[in-house]
Design a protein around this motif. Structure first.
Motif, short mmCIF file in Angstrom:
data_model
loop_
_atom_site.label_atom_id
_atom_site.label_comp_id
_atom_site.label_asym_id
_atom_site.label_seq_id
_atom_site.Cartn_x
_atom_site.Cartn_y
_atom_site.Cartn_z
N ARG A 61 0.82 -1.22 0.00
CA ARG A 61 0.00 0.00 0.00
C ARG A 61 0.86 1.27 0.00
NH1 ARG A 61 -4.02 -2.26 4.83
NH2 ARG A 61 -4.48 -4.25 3.80
N ASP A 62 1.86 1.29 0.88
CA ASP A 62 2.76 2.45 0.95
C ASP A 62 3.53 2.57 -0.36
OD1 ASP A 62 4.43 4.38 2.93
OD2 ASP A 62 5.80 3.29 1.59
N ARG A 63 3.66 3.79 -0.88
CA ARG A 63 4.25 3.98 -2.20
C ARG A 63 5.71 3.52 -2.26
NH1 ARG A 63 7.22 8.80 -2.70
NH2 ARG A 63 7.08 10.19 -0.90
N HIS A 64 6.44 3.65 -1.17
CA HIS A 64 7.83 3.20 -1.15
C HIS A 64 7.90 1.68 -1.21
CE1 HIS A 64 9.16 7.27 -0.33
NE2 HIS A 64 8.32 7.34 0.70
N PHE A 65 7.01 1.03 -0.49
CA PHE A 65 6.99 -0.43 -0.52
C PHE A 65 6.48 -0.93 -1.87
CE2 PHE A 65 5.18 -4.65 0.87
CZ PHE A 65 6.41 -5.25 1.13
N VAL A 66 5.51 -0.24 -2.44
CA VAL A 66 5.02 -0.60 -3.77
C VAL A 66 6.16 -0.60 -4.78
CG1 VAL A 66 3.59 0.21 -5.71
CG2 VAL A 66 2.64 0.14 -3.40
N GLN A 71 10.18 -3.76 -8.05
CA GLN A 71 11.55 -4.17 -8.39
C GLN A 71 11.75 -5.66 -8.13
OE1 GLN A 71 14.21 -1.56 -6.26
NE2 GLN A 71 13.57 0.25 -7.38
N TRP A 72 11.25 -6.15 -7.01
CA TRP A 72 11.38 -7.58 -6.71
C TRP A 72 10.66 -8.44 -7.74
CZ3 TRP A 72 9.65 -6.73 -0.94
CH2 TRP A 72 10.65 -6.01 -0.27
N GLN A 73 9.52 -7.94 -8.18
CA GLN A 73 8.75 -8.70 -9.19
C GLN A 73 9.52 -8.73 -10.51
OE1 GLN A 73 4.74 -7.26 -9.59
NE2 GLN A 73 3.99 -9.19 -10.42
N GLU A 74 10.12 -7.61 -10.89
CA GLU A 74 10.93 -7.56 -12.11
C GLU A 74 12.13 -8.49 -12.02
OE1 GLU A 74 12.04 -3.54 -12.90
OE2 GLU A 74 10.03 -2.94 -13.59
N ASN A 75 12.66 -8.65 -10.81
CA ASN A 75 13.80 -9.54 -10.60
C ASN A 75 13.39 -11.02 -10.63
OD1 ASN A 75 15.43 -7.29 -10.28
ND2 ASN A 75 15.48 -7.41 -8.05
N GLY A 76 12.09 -11.27 -10.61
CA GLY A 76 11.62 -12.65 -10.60
C GLY A 76 11.61 -13.29 -9.22
N TRP A 77 11.70 -12.46 -8.17
CA TRP A 77 11.75 -12.98 -6.81
C TRP A 77 10.36 -13.26 -6.25
CZ3 TRP A 77 15.61 -8.89 -4.45
CH2 TRP A 77 16.85 -8.99 -5.13
N LEU A 78 9.35 -12.67 -6.83
CA LEU A 78 7.99 -12.88 -6.35
C LEU A 78 7.01 -12.79 -7.50
CD1 LEU A 78 6.53 -9.84 -6.22
CD2 LEU A 78 7.97 -9.63 -4.22
N ALA A 79 5.79 -13.21 -7.25
CA ALA A 79 4.74 -13.18 -8.27
C ALA A 79 3.41 -12.88 -7.59
CB ALA A 79 4.67 -14.52 -9.00
N GLU A 80 2.47 -12.43 -8.38
CA GLU A 80 1.13 -12.16 -7.85
C GLU A 80 0.39 -13.48 -7.69
OE1 GLU A 80 -2.87 -9.46 -8.74
OE2 GLU A 80 -1.13 -9.36 -10.10
N GLU A 310 4.64 -5.70 4.93
CA GLU A 310 4.91 -4.31 4.58
C GLU A 310 5.34 -3.51 5.81
OE1 GLU A 310 2.64 -1.13 1.88
OE2 GLU A 310 1.50 -1.65 3.68
N GLY A 311 4.68 -3.73 6.94
CA GLY A 311 5.04 -3.03 8.17
C GLY A 311 6.46 -3.35 8.60
N ALA A 312 6.87 -4.61 8.44
CA ALA A 312 8.22 -5.00 8.80
C ALA A 312 9.24 -4.27 7.94
CB ALA A 312 8.39 -6.52 8.65
N TRP A 313 8.98 -4.22 6.63
CA TRP A 313 9.92 -3.54 5.72
C TRP A 313 10.01 -2.05 6.05
CZ3 TRP A 313 9.78 0.31 1.98
CH2 TRP A 313 10.87 0.37 1.11
N LEU A 314 8.86 -1.43 6.25
CA LEU A 314 8.84 0.01 6.56
C LEU A 314 9.53 0.30 7.89
CD1 LEU A 314 5.20 0.91 5.44
CD2 LEU A 314 7.33 1.65 4.34
N SER A 315 9.35 -0.58 8.87
CA SER A 315 9.98 -0.38 10.17
C SER A 315 11.50 -0.47 10.05
CB SER A 315 9.46 -1.42 11.17
OG SER A 315 10.02 -1.22 12.44
N GLY A 316 11.98 -1.43 9.26
CA GLY A 316 13.42 -1.53 9.04
C GLY A 316 13.98 -0.29 8.36
N GLN A 317 13.23 0.23 7.39
CA GLN A 317 13.65 1.46 6.71
C GLN A 317 13.72 2.63 7.69
OE1 GLN A 317 14.20 1.89 2.97
NE2 GLN A 317 14.67 -0.22 3.55
N GLU A 318 12.73 2.70 8.59
CA GLU A 318 12.69 3.80 9.54
C GLU A 318 13.83 3.71 10.56
OE1 GLU A 318 11.40 7.20 11.72
OE2 GLU A 318 11.23 6.53 9.64
N ALA A 319 14.14 2.50 11.00
CA ALA A 319 15.27 2.33 11.93
C ALA A 319 16.56 2.79 11.26
CB ALA A 319 15.36 0.87 12.36
#
Length: 328
Positions: A61-66, A71-80, A310-319
């Motif tokens: 949802r957050d634009r930074h996480f989006v 990028q991860w999807q383009e790398n082939g690391w994840l899929a919908e 998403e919350g975990a990723w954002l929290s790591g970025q904030e730390a």
């Protein structure tokens, strides 16, 4: 060479902080009590294939996480993941109106964190039990009594109850972290040689010992062999049955599963149960991350925000942001 920063925990929050700090030119060293990265995004490799026992998927949802997800999807690391999604309430099964995008790591949830780990230095199977400050630097002690360090700063990226025990050097910070309570979840995997006769591929559940269930082979990149399912019990049921033997957990949740689907569910050809003691925060917070910047101690995790990936990723970025801001 700059003195490295210790990061305790290599789940999504720890890896997010590590990436941001490494990108800023700082040295980091990750520590994790498990044999690999991922935390609650980890997957279990077994005879019936890879099973996602923790986080089943994530949303953005957050634009930074989006942008990170793109990028991860383009790398082939994840899929919908587009499951036939249902909901169950009061024993009534119906299609879910939820249409939000869901993403999964490929070919397993932990594949994403393995990719994020990359070449970052990490020490696994190492449970840190003490964090203390010497004259100028931080040092860590593990469960075997081995010392690690020196470190300029420490980022603690583990569930709140585990973090409290590592924050004795910062009582006010420890007190704040202690106010975050977390709920347990029993996870059960069931595999059947013959596919169950149901269209359900994912289901949100109410009024049941179950909270969620997912059909593993409906996820992109999974091997289509046995019909494997992952069931998550509700936090209330898990709390009430925290010390129930695994065999009893499997049987009780299998019965709830059969009742929900309304079709024949035989004895599983393969079954396992895993207890997540700290699966999700009991309430949401908007902390982002917590810190005693003067001491050089930072704490992050999904429980600092939404409880989601998403919350975990954002929290790591904030730390990482707070650490870099104080170091500037």
């Amino acid at each position: 060479m700059n003195t490295p920063i210790a990061i305790i925990g290599s789940g999504m929050a720890g890896l997010s902080a590590a990436h941001a700090l490494a990108a800023a030119g700082l040295n980091v060293q990750l520590f994790d009590k498990s044999r690999g990265s991922g935390g609650r995004m980890s997957s279990k490799r077994c005879d019936v294939g890879d099973l996602d026992l923790g986080a089943q998927y994530f949303t953005a949802r957050d634009r930074h996480f989006v942008e990170a997800v793109r990028q991860w999807q383009e790398n082939g690391w994840l899929a919908e993941w587009k499951p036939a999604l249902y909901q169950s309430q009061g024993g009534q099964l119906s299609l879910s109106p939820d249409t939000q995008q869901r993403f999964v790591g490929v070919p397993r949830m932990s594949a994403l964190t393995r990719q994020l780990l990359g070449d970052l230095p990490a020490t696994f199977a190492c449970r840190i039990t003490e964090v203390f400050r010497g004259e100028r630097h931080w040092h860590l002690v593990d469960a075997d009594g081995q010392s690690h360090g020196p470190f300029s700063k420490v980022v603690v990226a583990v569930p709140a109850p585990q973090a409290v025990a590592l924050l004795s050097a910062a009582p006010k910070l420890a007190s704040a972290v202690a106010s975050a309570t977390m709920e347990p979840v029993w996870a059960v995997a069931l595999s059947f040689a013959r596919a169950l006769d149901t269209p359900v591929e994912g289901c949100f559940v109410q009024d049941s010992p179950l909270d969620w269930l997912a059909r593993n082979r409906s996820k992109p990149g999974r091997a289509v062999g046995m019909d494997s399912w992952v069931l998550h019990a509700s936090s209330a049921w898990s709390r009430q049955h925290l010390d129930l033997p695994r065999e009893a957990v499997i049987e009780q949740l299998r019965c709830a599963f059969a009742e929900l689907l309304g079709c024949a569910v035989p004895e599983a050809d393969f079954a396992l149960a895993h207890r997540w003691l700290y699966a999700r925060p009991a309430q949401g917070h908007q902390w982002g991350a917590l810190a005693d910047a003067d001491l050089g101690l930072y704490v992050c995790g999904d429980w600092c925000l939404s409880g989601r990936v998403e919350g975990a990723w954002l929290s790591g970025q904030e730390a990482a942001r707070r650490l870099l801001e104080h170091a500037a």
